[in-house]
Design a protein around this motif. Structure first.
Motif, PDB file in Angstrom:
ATOM      1  N   LYS A  77       2.792 -27.324 -15.097  1.00  0.00           N
ATOM      2  CA  LYS A  77       1.713 -26.113 -16.295  1.00  0.00           C
ATOM      3  C   LYS A  77       1.767 -24.634 -15.785  1.00  0.00           C
ATOM      4  CE  LYS A  77      -0.476 -30.199 -17.966  1.00  0.00           C
ATOM      5  NZ  LYS A  77      -2.312 -30.780 -17.940  1.00  0.00           N
ATOM      6  N   LYS A  96     -10.745 -21.582 -21.442  1.00  0.00           N
ATOM      7  CA  LYS A  96      -9.720 -22.525 -22.045  1.00  0.00           C
ATOM      8  C   LYS A  96      -9.057 -23.477 -21.350  1.00  0.00           C
ATOM      9  CE  LYS A  96      -5.844 -21.574 -25.433  1.00  0.00           C
ATOM     10  NZ  LYS A  96      -5.399 -21.521 -26.319  1.00  0.00           N
ATOM     11  N   MET A 100      -8.666 -28.043 -21.701  1.00  0.00           N
ATOM     12  CA  MET A 100      -7.589 -28.308 -21.424  1.00  0.00           C
ATOM     13  C   MET A 100      -7.041 -29.881 -20.502  1.00  0.00           C
ATOM     14  SD  MET A 100      -5.400 -24.681 -21.635  1.00  0.00           S
ATOM     15  CE  MET A 100      -3.399 -25.294 -22.517  1.00  0.00           C
TER      16      MET A 100
END
Length: 100
Positions: A77, A96, A100
């Motif tokens: 990712k 953030k 995830m």
């Protein structure tokens, strides 16, 4: 969570190292393992190992200039941001990523 990344900027000086430092500080403040390779004017420093890349949950790259060796991150990712955005928003980015 573990993050690896590469920072670089067109001149290969200030923003390369400022972005790396910002990512490292934000990651540590949020309990995230981190290693950042810099590709500055003096060449690659703190080069990522295959094992570090394998164990990384995310890869963060600056997109101000071409980064060499991005093929190492196939299947990972990858997040690409400008060095300026990384410097300004590293803490928000880490928070953030934790969601995830």
């Amino acid at each position: 969570m573990n993050i690896v990344g590469i920072t670089s900027c067109p001149s290969g000086v200030a923003h390369t190292y400022m972005a790396a430092e910002s990512l490292e500080q934000a990651a540590k403040a949020n309990g995230i393992g981190v290693k950042i390779e810099t590709q500055g004017s003096s060449g690659p420093e703190n080069v990522l190992t295959a094992e570090e890349i394998k164990n990384a949950d995310f890869v963060i790259l600056t997109n101000d200039t071409a980064i060499s060796g991005t093929e190492r991150f196939k299947g990972k990712k990858v997040i690409q941001l400008s060095a300026q955005k990384i410097i300004a928003k590293s803490d928000a980015l880490m928070k953030k990523l934790l969601t995830m």
